[in-house]
Design an enzyme around this catalytic site. Structure first.
Site, PDB file in Angstrom:
ATOM      1  N   SER A   1       0.766  -1.197  -0.116  1.00 31.59           N
ATOM      2  CA  SER A   1      -0.064   0.045   0.006  1.00 31.59           C
ATOM      3  C   SER A   1       0.805   1.221   0.159  1.00 31.59           C
ATOM      4  CB  SER A   1      -0.860  -0.048   1.178  1.00 31.59           C
ATOM      5  OG  SER A   1      -1.656   1.311   1.332  1.00 31.59           O
TER       6      SER A   1
ATOM      7  N   ILE B   1      -8.090   2.325  -3.548  1.00 35.17           N
ATOM      8  CA  ILE B   1      -8.913   1.604  -4.477  1.00 35.17           C
ATOM      9  C   ILE B   1     -10.193   1.219  -3.796  1.00 35.17           C
ATOM     10  CG2 ILE B   1      -8.525  -0.321  -5.946  1.00 35.17           C
ATOM     11  CD1 ILE B   1      -6.206   1.614  -6.354  1.00 35.17           C
TER      12      ILE B   1
ATOM     13  N   SER C   1       2.516  -2.322   9.194  1.00 34.95           N
ATOM     14  CA  SER C   1       2.723  -3.597   8.546  1.00 34.95           C
ATOM     15  C   SER C   1       2.817  -3.410   7.022  1.00 34.95           C
ATOM     16  CB  SER C   1       1.131  -4.421   8.558  1.00 34.95           C
ATOM     17  OG  SER C   1       0.155  -3.907   7.791  1.00 34.95           O
ATOM     18  N   LYS C   2       2.597  -2.562   6.446  1.00 33.47           N
ATOM     19  CA  LYS C   2       2.642  -2.437   4.975  1.00 33.47           C
ATOM     20  C   LYS C   2       4.085  -2.054   4.717  1.00 33.47           C
ATOM     21  CE  LYS C   2      -1.244  -3.820   3.330  1.00 33.47           C
ATOM     22  NZ  LYS C   2      -1.130  -5.070   2.640  1.00 33.47           N
TER      23      LYS C   2
ATOM     24  N   TYR D   1      -1.779  -0.434  10.544  1.00 34.29           N
ATOM     25  CA  TYR D   1      -1.693  -1.187   9.080  1.00 34.29           C
ATOM     26  C   TYR D   1      -0.640  -0.491   8.403  1.00 34.29           C
ATOM     27  CZ  TYR D   1      -3.698  -1.309   4.228  1.00 34.29           C
ATOM     28  OH  TYR D   1      -3.693  -1.556   2.956  1.00 34.29           O
TER      29      TYR D   1
END
Length: 265
Positions: free
Chosen positions: A144, A190, A160-161, A157
């Site tokens: 991401s 998206i 993690s990316k 998040y």
């Protein structure tokens, strides 16, 4: 991307969003598919759509699995090789997102996020490495733009990316001598169901998409097919000299440190 015809690809998180569209697009290219997800009904629907795109039913394997479970991850790897006998492409797409800042996050959310977004891709890469070496295959990790820049309200998040991007580059370095390429796509916003699954209401999601007109340089959120086509490129021989790359597919989101002016129409 005709080189994908007759190749075997494992796509995780294939029951919706980017994973589902990647499966449909791969099917149109004649790529055999091992598809895994948590929603059995959605997974079956995706398989039917893959058949409509020209892929025979016996070239599609469906595996119901929760990639937050170490045992399920191993099951996915084992069943894929048992059914097809080989593997050419691994698409680590499955992911979860939970809202939370440094003040509000929970360790439970952190663990769940890293189990799916980081540990599962790491485990699958490790388990399937021997098979990908045999075919001189390719791995595409779906990361991401959150991995390359900070965003408020989704701290674990983002973490993690960023870690997944680290996995991409480190495994690309380790596997390059064996002829295996590893790359990452880093989408911006998206249009998928992931944000609603993360807790957004319909109204909040509509406002979120509207805000994208100002946070993305191209003035809109992206569509799943715009990501799937880049994944296919990275999985195919057309990108034979590309490895260790983090490719942003974000309509210029990473270019903007402040919101763009509102459109005047």
């Amino acid at each position: 991307m005709s080189s994908l015809k007759g190749k075997v690809a494992l796509v995780t998180g294939a029951s919706s969003g980017i994973g589902a569209e990647t499966a449909r697009y791969f099917a149109s290219l004649g790529c055999y598919l091992s598809l895994t997800g948590r929603n059995e009904a959605n997974l079956k629907t995706v398989a039917e759509e893959c058949q409509q795109n020209g892929l025979p039913k016996d070239k599609i394997l469906l595996i119901l699995a929760d990639l937050g479970s170490e045992e399920d991850v191993k099951k996915v790897a084992d069943k894929t090789i048992e059914y097809f006998g080989s593997l050419d492409v691994l698409v680590n797409n499955a992911g979860v997102v939970y809202p939370g800042s440094i003040e509000t996050f929970t360790l439970e959310q952190f663990d769940k996020t890293f189990d799916v977004n980081v540990r599962a891709p790491l485990q699958l890469t490790h388990l399937l490495k021997p098979h990908l070496i045999k075919t001189k295959g390719a791995i595409v990790n779906v990361s991401s733009v959150n991995g390359v820049m900070a965003f408020p309200g989704v701290m674990t998040y983002c973490m993690s990316k960023t870690t997944l991007d680290c996995l991409t580059q480190n495994s690309a370095h380790d596997l390059a001598p064996h002829g295996v390429r590893v790359n990452s796509v880093n989408p911006g916003v998206i249009k998928t169901a992931v944000h609603k699954r993360g807790g957004m209401t319909d109204e909040q999601y509509a406002q979120f998409l509207k805000k994208c007109e100002r946070t993305h340089a191209m003035g809109r959120p992206g569509n799943v097919d715009e990501v799937a086509k880049v994944i296919a490129f990275l999985a195919s021989d057309d990108s034979s000299y590309v490895t260790g790359e983090l490719i942003t597919i974000d309509g210029g989101r990473h270019l903007l440190t402040v919101m763009a002016p509102e459109k005047t129409e």
